[in-house]
Design a protein around this motif. Sequence first.
Motif, mmCIF file in Angstrom:
data_model
loop_
_atom_site.group_PDB
_atom_site.id
_atom_site.type_symbol
_atom_site.label_atom_id
_atom_site.label_comp_id
_atom_site.label_asym_id
_atom_site.label_seq_id
_atom_site.Cartn_x
_atom_site.Cartn_y
_atom_site.Cartn_z
ATOM 1 N N ASP A 59 0.826 -1.216 0.000
ATOM 2 C CA ASP A 59 0.000 0.000 0.000
ATOM 3 C C ASP A 59 0.859 1.265 0.000
ATOM 4 O OD1 ASP A 59 -2.590 -0.934 -0.299
ATOM 5 O OD2 ASP A 59 -3.036 -0.952 1.855
ATOM 6 N N ALA A 60 1.966 1.253 0.731
ATOM 7 C CA ALA A 60 2.860 2.416 0.740
ATOM 8 C C ALA A 60 3.440 2.657 -0.653
ATOM 9 C CB ALA A 60 3.976 2.214 1.760
ATOM 10 N N LYS A 61 3.791 1.579 -1.344
ATOM 11 C CA LYS A 61 4.310 1.705 -2.706
ATOM 12 C C LYS A 61 3.237 2.219 -3.659
ATOM 13 C CE LYS A 61 7.939 -1.808 -2.391
ATOM 14 N NZ LYS A 61 8.383 -3.124 -2.903
ATOM 15 N N LYS A 62 1.985 1.788 -3.457
ATOM 16 C CA LYS A 62 0.882 2.264 -4.302
ATOM 17 C C LYS A 62 0.717 3.781 -4.192
ATOM 18 C CE LYS A 62 -2.103 -1.820 -4.217
ATOM 19 N NZ LYS A 62 -3.442 -2.293 -3.789
ATOM 20 N N VAL A 63 0.886 4.306 -2.997
ATOM 21 C CA VAL A 63 0.779 5.755 -2.799
ATOM 22 C C VAL A 63 1.835 6.470 -3.633
ATOM 23 C CG1 VAL A 63 1.004 7.625 -1.108
ATOM 24 C CG2 VAL A 63 -0.307 5.575 -0.523
ATOM 25 N N VAL A 64 3.060 5.970 -3.608
ATOM 26 C CA VAL A 64 4.141 6.560 -4.405
ATOM 27 C C VAL A 64 3.816 6.464 -5.896
ATOM 28 C CG1 VAL A 64 6.572 6.337 -5.063
ATOM 29 C CG2 VAL A 64 5.922 6.151 -2.663
ATOM 30 N N ASP A 65 3.240 5.340 -6.305
ATOM 31 C CA ASP A 65 2.915 5.119 -7.719
ATOM 32 C C ASP A 65 1.632 5.824 -8.162
ATOM 33 O OD1 ASP A 65 5.164 3.536 -8.047
ATOM 34 O OD2 ASP A 65 4.098 1.660 -7.647
ATOM 35 N N SER A 70 -5.428 -0.449 -0.955
ATOM 36 C CA SER A 70 -6.398 -1.527 -0.777
ATOM 37 C C SER A 70 -7.687 -1.018 -0.136
ATOM 38 C CB SER A 70 -5.786 -2.657 0.057
ATOM 39 O OG SER A 70 -5.337 -2.177 1.305
ATOM 40 N N THR A 71 -7.569 -0.139 0.831
ATOM 41 C CA THR A 71 -8.753 0.433 1.486
ATOM 42 C C THR A 71 -9.539 1.299 0.513
ATOM 43 O OG1 THR A 71 -7.583 0.430 3.604
ATOM 44 C CG2 THR A 71 -9.518 1.844 3.438
ATOM 45 N N ASN A 96 -11.149 -13.703 -8.477
ATOM 46 C CA ASN A 96 -10.785 -13.292 -7.120
ATOM 47 C C ASN A 96 -9.987 -11.993 -7.077
ATOM 48 O OD1 ASN A 96 -11.930 -15.637 -5.931
ATOM 49 N ND2 ASN A 96 -10.146 -16.795 -6.632
ATOM 50 N N ALA A 97 -9.954 -11.268 -8.178
ATOM 51 C CA ALA A 97 -9.106 -10.080 -8.270
ATOM 52 C C ALA A 97 -9.398 -9.065 -7.172
ATOM 53 C CB ALA A 97 -9.267 -9.427 -9.640
ATOM 54 N N PHE A 98 -10.652 -8.714 -6.977
ATOM 55 C CA PHE A 98 -10.959 -7.654 -6.019
ATOM 56 C C PHE A 98 -10.715 -8.082 -4.584
ATOM 57 C CE2 PHE A 98 -12.273 -5.408 -9.613
ATOM 58 C CZ PHE A 98 -12.244 -4.077 -9.265
ATOM 59 N N SER A 99 -10.909 -9.346 -4.301
ATOM 60 C CA SER A 99 -10.570 -9.850 -2.972
ATOM 61 C C SER A 99 -9.081 -9.649 -2.706
ATOM 62 C CB SER A 99 -10.933 -11.332 -2.876
ATOM 63 O OG SER A 99 -10.481 -11.873 -1.664
ATOM 64 N N LYS A 100 -8.261 -9.952 -3.705
ATOM 65 C CA LYS A 100 -6.810 -9.807 -3.553
ATOM 66 C C LYS A 100 -6.394 -8.338 -3.501
ATOM 67 C CE LYS A 100 -5.658 -14.226 -5.632
ATOM 68 N NZ LYS A 100 -4.982 -14.923 -6.720
ATOM 69 N N TYR A 101 -7.044 -7.486 -4.296
ATOM 70 C CA TYR A 101 -6.742 -6.047 -4.253
ATOM 71 C C TYR A 101 -7.056 -5.475 -2.874
ATOM 72 C CZ TYR A 101 -6.954 -6.257 -9.434
ATOM 73 O OH TYR A 101 -6.769 -6.560 -10.754
ATOM 74 N N GLU A 102 -8.219 -5.852 -2.330
ATOM 75 C CA GLU A 102 -8.678 -5.286 -1.068
ATOM 76 C C GLU A 102 -7.888 -5.795 0.134
ATOM 77 O OE1 GLU A 102 -12.924 -5.903 -0.955
ATOM 78 O OE2 GLU A 102 -13.190 -4.791 -2.841
ATOM 79 N N ARG A 103 -7.275 -6.958 0.014
ATOM 80 C CA ARG A 103 -6.411 -7.481 1.080
ATOM 81 C C ARG A 103 -4.964 -7.063 0.877
ATOM 82 N NH1 ARG A 103 -6.785 -13.411 0.645
ATOM 83 N NH2 ARG A 103 -7.633 -12.973 -1.378
ATOM 84 N N ALA A 104 -4.713 -6.298 -0.186
ATOM 85 C CA ALA A 104 -3.363 -5.863 -0.556
ATOM 86 C C ALA A 104 -2.452 -7.061 -0.782
ATOM 87 C CB ALA A 104 -2.771 -4.909 0.480
ATOM 88 N N GLU A 105 -3.046 -8.147 -1.257
ATOM 89 C CA GLU A 105 -2.269 -9.335 -1.587
ATOM 90 C C GLU A 105 -1.548 -9.135 -2.912
ATOM 91 O OE1 GLU A 105 -3.411 -13.871 -2.618
ATOM 92 O OE2 GLU A 105 -4.302 -13.082 -0.783
ATOM 93 N N VAL A 106 -2.196 -8.413 -3.821
ATOM 94 C CA VAL A 106 -1.582 -8.046 -5.097
ATOM 95 C C VAL A 106 -1.946 -6.598 -5.393
ATOM 96 C CG1 VAL A 106 -1.633 -10.385 -6.077
ATOM 97 C CG2 VAL A 106 -3.528 -8.840 -6.488
ATOM 98 N N SER A 107 -1.179 -5.981 -6.273
ATOM 99 C CA SER A 107 -1.464 -4.612 -6.697
ATOM 100 C C SER A 107 -2.201 -4.647 -8.034
ATOM 101 C CB SER A 107 -0.171 -3.813 -6.862
ATOM 102 O OG SER A 107 0.461 -3.658 -5.618
ATOM 103 N N GLN A 108 -3.163 -3.757 -8.162
ATOM 104 C CA GLN A 108 -3.871 -3.627 -9.439
ATOM 105 C C GLN A 108 -2.963 -2.939 -10.437
ATOM 106 O OE1 GLN A 108 -4.336 -1.867 -6.740
ATOM 107 N NE2 GLN A 108 -4.810 0.261 -7.220
ATOM 108 N N SER A 109 -3.238 -3.177 -11.712
ATOM 109 C CA SER A 109 -2.463 -2.515 -12.759
ATOM 110 C C SER A 109 -2.854 -1.037 -12.813
ATOM 111 C CB SER A 109 -2.749 -3.163 -14.114
ATOM 112 O OG SER A 109 -4.099 -2.940 -14.480
#
Length: 177
Positions: A59-65, A70-71, A96-109
């Motif tokens: 999630d911290a990396k997503k902010v930079v990008d 996830s929240t 299961n994409a959104f489940s993984k996005y929301e748990r920050a298991e993977v990053s969305q493109s």
Amino acid sequence: MTNCKLCKSEQVNQFSELETIIYKESELSVEMEYSVCENCGREFVSKQQILNNDARIRDAKKVVDGLLTSTEILEARESLGLTQEQASLVFGGGRNAFSKYERAEVSQSASMDKLIRMCLKHSNIFHELLTEAGIKIPQEQLCYEHNVVSYKLHKAANQGRFNQVSTIESIEERAYG
């Protein structure tokens, strides 16, 4: 609670500390979890703590990008009134994409992120995607692009296609319900 693997003690305390990580030349402070056994002093990170730490780093990396965290993805999906399964049908990305996005298991493109943001801003785009996914649109959800204030002096050539409303306030009420 996790037991100590070394001495089998159940007296394990959980802690968290801010750690600094470098990502794309940015220093990020991320809260990291770990455990310490009171009995033998062993410091370790449990499987769940590893997952939590990874999610926080992601999630911290997503902010930079410039991506939704996830929240924020969870909040976007809920504000659009979609289940995780429906969101996967509308936006793609797999079952299961959104489940993984929301748990920050993977990053969305980046493109998935843009599509979600576009649907939050433009209900007509969102409704088109709903239709393509075979999801029924409730009738009370009107789109502001289909409402027009009638002007007495001039008529638009395509004015017959639109729902007439009497005031701007009515447009806002109908568009945002």
